[in-house]
Design a protein around this motif. Structure first.
Motif, short mmCIF file in Angstrom:
data_model
loop_
_atom_site.label_atom_id
_atom_site.label_comp_id
_atom_site.label_asym_id
_atom_site.label_seq_id
_atom_site.Cartn_x
_atom_site.Cartn_y
_atom_site.Cartn_z
N LEU A 52 -29.37 -35.81 43.90
CA LEU A 52 -28.77 -37.15 43.95
C LEU A 52 -29.50 -38.04 44.96
O LEU A 52 -29.83 -39.19 44.67
CB LEU A 52 -27.28 -37.04 44.34
N VAL A 53 -29.77 -37.49 46.15
CA VAL A 53 -30.46 -38.25 47.19
C VAL A 53 -31.83 -38.69 46.70
O VAL A 53 -32.20 -39.87 46.80
CB VAL A 53 -30.58 -37.42 48.50
N GLU A 54 -32.58 -37.75 46.14
CA GLU A 54 -33.94 -38.09 45.71
C GLU A 54 -33.93 -39.10 44.55
O GLU A 54 -34.85 -39.89 44.41
CB GLU A 54 -34.73 -36.82 45.38
N THR A 55 -32.89 -39.07 43.74
CA THR A 55 -32.80 -40.03 42.64
C THR A 55 -32.51 -41.44 43.16
O THR A 55 -33.03 -42.41 42.64
CB THR A 55 -31.68 -39.62 41.65
N TYR A 56 -31.65 -41.52 44.18
CA TYR A 56 -31.14 -42.84 44.58
C TYR A 56 -31.63 -43.35 45.94
O TYR A 56 -31.25 -44.44 46.35
CB TYR A 56 -29.61 -42.83 44.58
N GLN A 57 -32.46 -42.58 46.67
CA GLN A 57 -32.81 -43.01 48.03
C GLN A 57 -33.54 -44.36 48.05
O GLN A 57 -33.25 -45.22 48.88
CB GLN A 57 -33.62 -41.95 48.78
N ARG A 58 -34.46 -44.59 47.12
CA ARG A 58 -35.18 -45.86 47.08
C ARG A 58 -34.20 -47.03 46.91
O ARG A 58 -34.26 -48.03 47.61
CB ARG A 58 -36.22 -45.88 45.94
N MET A 59 -33.27 -46.84 45.97
CA MET A 59 -32.29 -47.88 45.66
C MET A 59 -31.41 -48.21 46.88
O MET A 59 -31.18 -49.38 47.21
CB MET A 59 -31.42 -47.37 44.50
N VAL A 60 -30.95 -47.16 47.56
CA VAL A 60 -30.05 -47.38 48.70
C VAL A 60 -30.80 -48.01 49.88
O VAL A 60 -30.33 -48.98 50.48
CB VAL A 60 -29.35 -46.07 49.12
N VAL A 61 -32.00 -47.50 50.18
CA VAL A 61 -32.79 -48.07 51.29
C VAL A 61 -33.09 -49.54 51.00
O VAL A 61 -32.95 -50.40 51.86
CB VAL A 61 -34.10 -47.26 51.51
N ASN A 62 -33.50 -49.83 49.76
CA ASN A 62 -33.85 -51.20 49.40
C ASN A 62 -32.66 -52.15 49.52
O ASN A 62 -32.80 -53.28 49.98
CB ASN A 62 -34.41 -51.21 47.97
N THR A 63 -31.48 -51.69 49.11
CA THR A 63 -30.28 -52.53 49.21
C THR A 63 -29.97 -52.84 50.67
O THR A 63 -29.70 -53.99 51.03
CB THR A 63 -29.07 -51.82 48.56
#
Ligand SMILES: [Zn+2]
Lengths: 141, 193
Positions: B21-32
């Motif tokens: 889950l982290v690897e799937t969404y880390q870019r999205m969360v950091v960018n937000t």
């Protein structure tokens, strides 16, 4: 004749959100107005910063760090801890400000002329001469 | 592995599911987070907190919305909280400085700029200006604008994340752009950059 400046439409022009009619007016105005053209470039370069900075490379150790933090106990007090430190500091400062202001007022009140008037009109406050307000406050500190 | 299985795994404390889950969404969360706090190190710290919250509260996730919606909500809330705390901190600092005679203001910006090659100075200034303008937007406008511009989300998805109507999202983003435009015009006229 030059048409009215359209600065406020330009952000919507850049995002292609204007009606065909408005868009034509904007383009017509841009042809004849150097200031609006300059501002359009300024605005465009400003907004482009978002494109340059978004989606940064995430640190390769992101999950490793996170995984280490999973072992720690949850911390719920980071915010209140700060408030606990800051609020007493704030109120101490307000208190100091009050004391400083009081000392200033006190030194004005003891200038000879005012002092004379005060002792004449309110004799029962003479006790204050024995202990000036300054030393009273300083003792407290 | 689909999202439901992933969440089920996390609910049972499975680290492998969590890592996926982290690897799937880390870019999205950091960018937000970056869109709101404008600093990559802070954005990564916040993103870590977001995922920790997910891991610790996974049992509350009922699956009636998408995982990304859940992540976006936590990410925007935590980012706004950080901004609020920083504001509070700066408020107390400014009071302290008023009494202690003040510290060297602006040194941070000038130090940063000295590290930059000359041709980037203007970009740095533009970036500071844009961030200041975004920071002055009311919170809801800032969230809607960030999700739309940084994450390129459609209005409908922003409406779901913010739990407001589509018309409200349109209005928030329109007002955000109008406000940004006014602030940038003001700066352009005063030649502040
Ligand atoms: Zn014009």
């Amino acid at each position: 004749m030059k048409t009215k400046c359209i600065h406020k439409d330009l952000i919507f022009y850049l995002d292609n959100e204007l009606s065909v009619e408005k868009r034509t007016n904007v383009e017509k105005h841009l042809e004849e107005c150097a200031d609006c053209r300059d501002y359009l470039v300024f605005l465009q370069k400003g907004i482009q910063i978002i494109e340059k900075e978004k989606n940064p490379e995430v640190s390769p150790f992101f999950y490793t760090r996170l995984s280490a933090r999973l072992e720690e106990k949850p911390v719920y007090q980071t915010q209140s801890q700060w408030v606990r430190l800051a609020q007493p500091a704030f109120f101490s400062l307000v208190l100091l400000a009050g004391i400083y202001g009081g000392l200033k007022l006190g030194s004005n009140a003891s200038s000879p002329k005012v002092h004379q008037q005060a002792t004449n009109s309110i004799p029962m406050l003479n006790d204050f001469e024995a202990e000036p307000i300054e030393s009273f406050l300083l003792d407290k500190l | 592995m689909d999202e439901a299985q992933l969440i089920k795994g996390i609910q049972q404390g499975d680290r492998k599911s969590f890592q996926t889950l982290v690897e799937t969404y880390q870019r999205m969360v950091v960018n937000t987070c970056l869109g709101i706090v404008h600093n990559k190190a802070d954005a990564e710290d916040l993103a870590q907190d977001v995922f920790l919250e997910i891991f610790r509260t996974a049992e509350n996730f009922r699956g009636d919305s998408k995982v990304s919606t859940w992540l976006y909500r936590i990410a925007t809330n935590r980012s706004l909280n950080m901004i609020r705390n920083n504001k509070r901190k700066r408020f107390f600092q400014s009071i302290e400085e008023a009494f202690t005679g003040g510290r060297n203001h602006g040194s941070e910006i000038s130090e940063n700029r000295n590290d930059q090659p000359d041709q980037n100075i203007t970009d740095q200034q533009r970036s500071d200006l844009l961030h200041r303008a975004i920071d002055r937007l009311p919170e809801k406008q800032r969230i809607a604008f960030t999700l739309n511009k940084y994450e390129e989300l459609p209005y409908q998805q922003i409406a779901e994340i913010m739990e407001i109507s589509l018309a409200s999202v349109e209005s928030l983003i329109h007002r955000a752009k109008k406000n940004l435009q006014e602030q940038l015009l003001d700066c352009y006229k005063k030649k502040c950059v």
